[in-house]
Write a protein that holds these residues in place. Sequence first.
Motif, PDB file in Angstrom:
ATOM      1  N   ARG B  54      44.721  20.087  22.335  1.00  0.00           N
ATOM      2  CA  ARG B  54      44.491  20.649  23.465  1.00  0.00           C
ATOM      3  C   ARG B  54      44.040  21.878  23.427  1.00  0.00           C
ATOM      4  N   ASP B  55      44.525  22.973  22.435  1.00  0.00           N
ATOM      5  CA  ASP B  55      44.289  24.235  22.220  1.00  0.00           C
ATOM      6  C   ASP B  55      42.740  24.430  21.919  1.00  0.00           C
ATOM      7  N   VAL B  58      40.152  23.149  24.446  1.00  0.00           N
ATOM      8  CA  VAL B  58      39.907  23.978  25.449  1.00  0.00           C
ATOM      9  C   VAL B  58      39.244  25.254  25.134  1.00  0.00           C
ATOM     10  N   ALA B  59      39.545  25.647  23.795  1.00  0.00           N
ATOM     11  CA  ALA B  59      38.852  26.889  23.274  1.00  0.00           C
ATOM     12  C   ALA B  59      37.281  26.417  22.745  1.00  0.00           C
ATOM     13  N   GLY B  60      36.684  25.424  22.993  1.00  0.00           N
ATOM     14  CA  GLY B  60      35.310  25.116  22.693  1.00  0.00           C
ATOM     15  C   GLY B  60      35.070  24.437  21.383  1.00  0.00           C
ATOM     16  N   LYS B  62      35.014  21.320  19.002  1.00  0.00           N
ATOM     17  CA  LYS B  62      34.756  19.816  18.625  1.00  0.00           C
ATOM     18  C   LYS B  62      36.197  19.144  17.733  1.00  0.00           C
ATOM     19  N   GLN B 260      49.990  14.653  29.798  1.00  0.00           N
ATOM     20  CA  GLN B 260      49.270  15.731  30.335  1.00  0.00           C
ATOM     21  C   GLN B 260      48.468  16.678  29.401  1.00  0.00           C
ATOM     22  N   GLU B 264      44.321  16.808  29.398  1.00  0.00           N
ATOM     23  CA  GLU B 264      43.697  18.106  29.552  1.00  0.00           C
ATOM     24  C   GLU B 264      42.617  18.233  28.260  1.00  0.00           C
ATOM     25  N   GLY B 267      39.653  15.742  28.893  1.00  0.00           N
ATOM     26  CA  GLY B 267      38.978  16.536  30.074  1.00  0.00           C
ATOM     27  C   GLY B 267      37.918  17.309  29.633  1.00  0.00           C
ATOM     28  N   THR B 268      37.982  18.275  28.387  1.00  0.00           N
ATOM     29  CA  THR B 268      36.942  19.175  28.045  1.00  0.00           C
ATOM     30  C   THR B 268      35.698  18.422  27.411  1.00  0.00           C
ATOM     31  N   ARG B 270      35.477  17.507  24.652  1.00  0.00           N
ATOM     32  CA  ARG B 270      35.295  17.872  23.186  1.00  0.00           C
ATOM     33  C   ARG B 270      36.235  16.922  22.318  1.00  0.00           C
ATOM     34  N   LEU B 271      36.838  16.185  22.915  1.00  0.00           N
ATOM     35  CA  LEU B 271      37.898  15.301  21.836  1.00  0.00           C
ATOM     36  C   LEU B 271      37.409  13.977  21.457  1.00  0.00           C
ATOM     37  N   THR B 480      50.756  25.597  18.633  1.00  0.00           N
ATOM     38  CA  THR B 480      50.434  26.680  19.300  1.00  0.00           C
ATOM     39  C   THR B 480      49.833  27.610  18.181  1.00  0.00           C
TER      40      THR B 480
END
Lengths: 500, 500
Positions: B54-55, B58-60, B62, B260, B264, B267-268, B270-271, B480
Motif C-alpha cells: 500500500r505504501d 501510494v508513493a508512486g 509499480k 482496506q 487502497e 486503487g492506485t 500500480r499494483l 511501514t
Amino acid sequence: MTSRDGYQWTPQAGLTQGVPSLGVISPPTNIKDTNEPWDVIVIGGGYCGLTATRDLTVAGFKTLLLEARDRIGGRSWSSNIDGYPYEMGGTWVHWHQAHVWREITRYKMSNALTPSFNFTHGVNHFQLRTSPNASVSTYMTHEAEDDLLRTALHKLTNVDGNNGRTILPFPHDVFHVPEFREYDNMSYADRISQIQDELSPNERATLEAFILLCSGGKLENSSFGEFLHWWAMSGYTYQGCMDCLISYKFRDGQSAFARQFWNEALGTGRLGYVFDCPVASVSDGDGDGSGSDVRVTARDGRVHAAKRVICTIPLNVLSGIRFSPPLSAIRASAAQAGHVNMCTKVHAEVDNQAMRSWTGITYPFNKLCYAIGDGTTPVGNTHLVCFGTDANHLQPEEDVRETLKAVGELAPGAFEVKMLVFHNWVKDEFAKGAWFFSRPGMVSDCLEGLRERHGGVVFANSDWALGWRSFIDGAIEEGTRAARMVVEELRPERGVRACL
Amino acid sequence: MTSRDGYQWTPQAGLTQGVPSLGVISPPTNIKDTNEPWDVIVIGGGYCGLTATRDLTVAGFKTLLLEARDRIGGRSWSSNIDGYPYEMGGTWVHWHQAHVWREITRYKMSNALTPSFNFTHGVNHFQLRTSPNASVSTYMTHEAEDDLLRTALHKLTNVDGNNGRTILPFPHDVFHVPEFREYDNMSYADRISQIQDELSPNERATLEAFILLCSGGKLENSSFGEFLHWWAMSGYTYQGCMDCLISYKFRDGQSAFARQFWNEALGTGRLGYVFDCPVASVSDGDGDGSGSDVRVTARDGRVHAAKRVICTIPLNVLSGIRFSPPLSAIRASAAQAGHVNMCTKVHAEVDNQAMRSWTGITYPFNKLCYAIGDGTTPVGNTHLVCFGTDANHLQPEEDVRETLKAVGELAPGAFEVKMLVFHNWVKDEFAKGAWFFSRPGMVSDCLEGLRERHGGVVFANSDWALGWRSFIDGAIEEGTRAARMVVEELRPERGVRACL
C-alpha cells in the motif's frame, strides 16, 4: 535560528522576546509565481499540517504549505538554549498514543525519548501547599503522592462502578453509550460537587490542581466528560494517565521530531512553502468540492489557488479568517465560544540540583499550581516545568516579578531562578490558547460539525480529533485523515497514472 | 469465496477443508509479461506485505505482490460462516497498539470493534480444572479470576521491585538496560522456579496456562523476557495485558480490515499481483543494493524482476527459500531454530447460550488449556474460542474425536458441539507455527541480525518488529519500515518528479 516566538528571562539580560529553535525554516519561502496553481494548499505547519503535507507530497501531489509563523510545529515546539531543550508547548508522548508513536517508530526515534520524572535523589518528595502561608507545606513521598492522586482520580472517574469502562467503552466512538452525554454536559465543578463528601482536603486540592493542569481552564468551564475521555484513552487507570500524559519526552526536543516530517515532504520535490504568511481569507468558487479551485488570500494580499485546501487553523483563531462560503453555523459558534485552555507554562532553571526529584502543587492561591523537576541543565541546575491555569491566570511576560514570585512560591526558599523560558499561548494571535479543552456540552454539540467537509476546504486539527484530541497524536490523526480524503478525491480527477 | 485454508467440522458433514473468507482474491492475478520489470516485488500478502504494498503504490511505485496462498492476511484472517466471523489467526487489537490503531482510524473503523468478553449473564464464571477428574473443577467469579491472575502475573513480572519498569523502561529499545538480557535468556520454567514458593497451586496453574497461551510453546522453550516485553508494551499491568491482548476484535472479522489495505493499493493503479504463487528462490545480482535487479523465481518457474524485493516470509519458513547471496549466518540460524509458537486455536459453536459469559482453564492435562465465550452466533449458540499449546499438542484435524474430547473437557457436560472451525498453523507450509514467540536468548542473539539489509532484499515481518512483535501491529510496523526504506532509496534513483 531564532524564532520570533517565545520569551527568555535571565537576571542579567532581563526579558527578551524570541528564542532559538530547530523549527525555524530559512529561507522562509521556496516558491515562484509560475508554481501556481497547486494541487493542494495546507494552511498551518503544526503537526496536523505537517502530516497532511507529508502524506500529500509523498502521494505525488504538488502541495503549498502556508504558515503564519517563522517555524514549524504550531503549538508544539522546542527551544534549544545552551544545549538544553525546553518544550514550549506540547511535550509528552507514549507508545500508547497510536498516531504519534507510529511516526516515532517510522522515523526511527523510538530510542530518542527520555523520562521527565527522575525519583532517585536529592529533594525526592512531593510538596503540597494549599495556603499562602509558606510554613504549611505538606511533604510526602512520591509513592504517597501516587496513592493520593490515584484514590482521588478513581473517585472522580468511577461514575459507573467500573472506572468509566461502562460509560465510555470505545473512546473513539464517544457516544457509543448515549448516556455519556450526561457527563460531557457536566463541568469539573459539577462532578466535584457530587463527590466532595468523599474527598479529603488534600485529595481535593491535588485532584483539582491535576485536572485543571489537564484542562488549563476553570472548574466551572472545563468539561468533565472530556477528562473522562482522556482517562479512557489512557486505559482507565491513574498509572495509564501518568504514563501517557506527563512521563516521556524527546531527548532533543519536539522540533527535532517535527523536522522529520518537514524533511520527508521537502525531499519529494513537491513541497512549496511560505512562512511568515498569515492567511486572511479562503474562498471556494462554488463550494461543492467538485474540483474548481479554492483561493487563499494571505494578509499581504497575495493569492494562491489549489484544487483543495486543508485548513489546520486552531478553533480559537478560526473566526479571524474570512471564509466564503461562510463557516457552518456549528463551526462558527464553536469558534466563537472557543475552547477553555488558557494554560500558562513556564520553564525555570533553578540553582538547586537536588530539586530534580521534586514535584509540587501550590493550589489554589498560587498562579503556578503544578510543577515537576523535568531535567538537569548542562551546568547542573534543575529545570522545573511549571503550569498555571485560567483558574488563577498569569500572563508571564507582563510582570516578570510576579512570574518569579509564582515560581518561588512552589518551594519557598529552595532555590534561586537563573532563567525563565516560556511561550504565552493565550496572547499568541495564531493560537489564542493552548491545547484544546472542551467546555461542557461542546463535544456533544460540535464535534461532528467541526469534522464536516466545507466544499473544497477540509478542516483538520487536533482540536476535533476522535482519539487523543488536544494532543500531538490527535494532530497527526487529523492530518492523516485530511490527506487521505484529498488523495482519494483527487486521484481520479487527475487521472490515475496506471501502469498495468 | 472459499479459501483452501482452514477446516470446518459439523456432525452432519464431518470434516471439510477450506472455509469462506472475504480475504480470497479473484481472479488470482492481474499481470501480463509486459508489466516486467517492477520497481518493487513484495513477497507475502499478510499485514506486513499489505502495508508495504500500500505504501509503495501510494508513493508512486509499480509494485508486484506475490502470495503463496489464495487470500490476503497471512496469519490473520477470518472466515465468515452463516453470517458470523471466526478469526482463524491474529484477532485482538487495541488503541494502545500504535500501528494497527493508526490504520483502524485511517480506515474509519474505530467504531467497527466489538468486545470478546461479555460478563453479563448465564454461566457467568471462571472454571479452573487442573486434574482430569471432571468432578474437581473450581468455580469462581470473573472478579476472583482477575485477582488470581493479577496476583500471579505481578509475582512473575516484578523482577525489579517496580513491576518491570526499571528493567525494561523503553520496550522498543529492549536492551536500553543491558541487564535485560538476563531475563531474555531465561525460559518460563526458569522464572517460575524462582517464584514457585510464592505461588498457590491455583495461581501457578492459571499463570502457566496464561503465559503458555501467549507463547504457544512449552515452559522450557519460551523466553521469559519476551513475555516481559509484552507486559511492558501493555503498560506493565494485568489490566493492560487483558485490554491489549484479548479484549477487542473486529465485528466483521479481520479480513474486512485487510481488504482496506488491498483496496487502497489496488486503487492506485500500480499494483500487480499473483496469488497461488509460492516463491522458490530470490537472487540479487550483485548483492550491493545498488539498483541492479533482484530476481524472484516462483515454484512454477516464472521469474519476476524488480529494483528491490521486500520479503515478508515468516521466520519459521524462511529456510525453505533459496537466497543468493545466501542468508546471513544469524538469519539462517534463527530460521533453522525457529520460534516456539505451536499454538492450536479451535473455534467451537456450542448449543448452550448461557456459556457466553464463561471462561475456563483446563491445565495441564487437557490438549486445549484456555477458552473463553467469544460471541453468540446468529442462531443463538455460543461461540467458544479454545487454545492449546506445544506443551500438550493437538493437531486438530488428525482425529476430530480427540479434538471434540478436548473441547468437551473444558466444561464437561455443559454443551454439545455443533461446529468446529480452525486453521492448523503448525502444519501450514507457509507458516509452520503461529505468531512469533522467542526462544530464550533469541532476541538477544538475533533481533538485530533479523532486521538487517540483505543487498537489494529487505526482510520485514512482525516476527522481528521492535514493538508489538508477533502482533498485527508489529506486521504493520515492519511493512511501514520496509516501504519507507525502499521509497527513500528509489526516489533519487528514478529521478524526483520535481515540480518546483
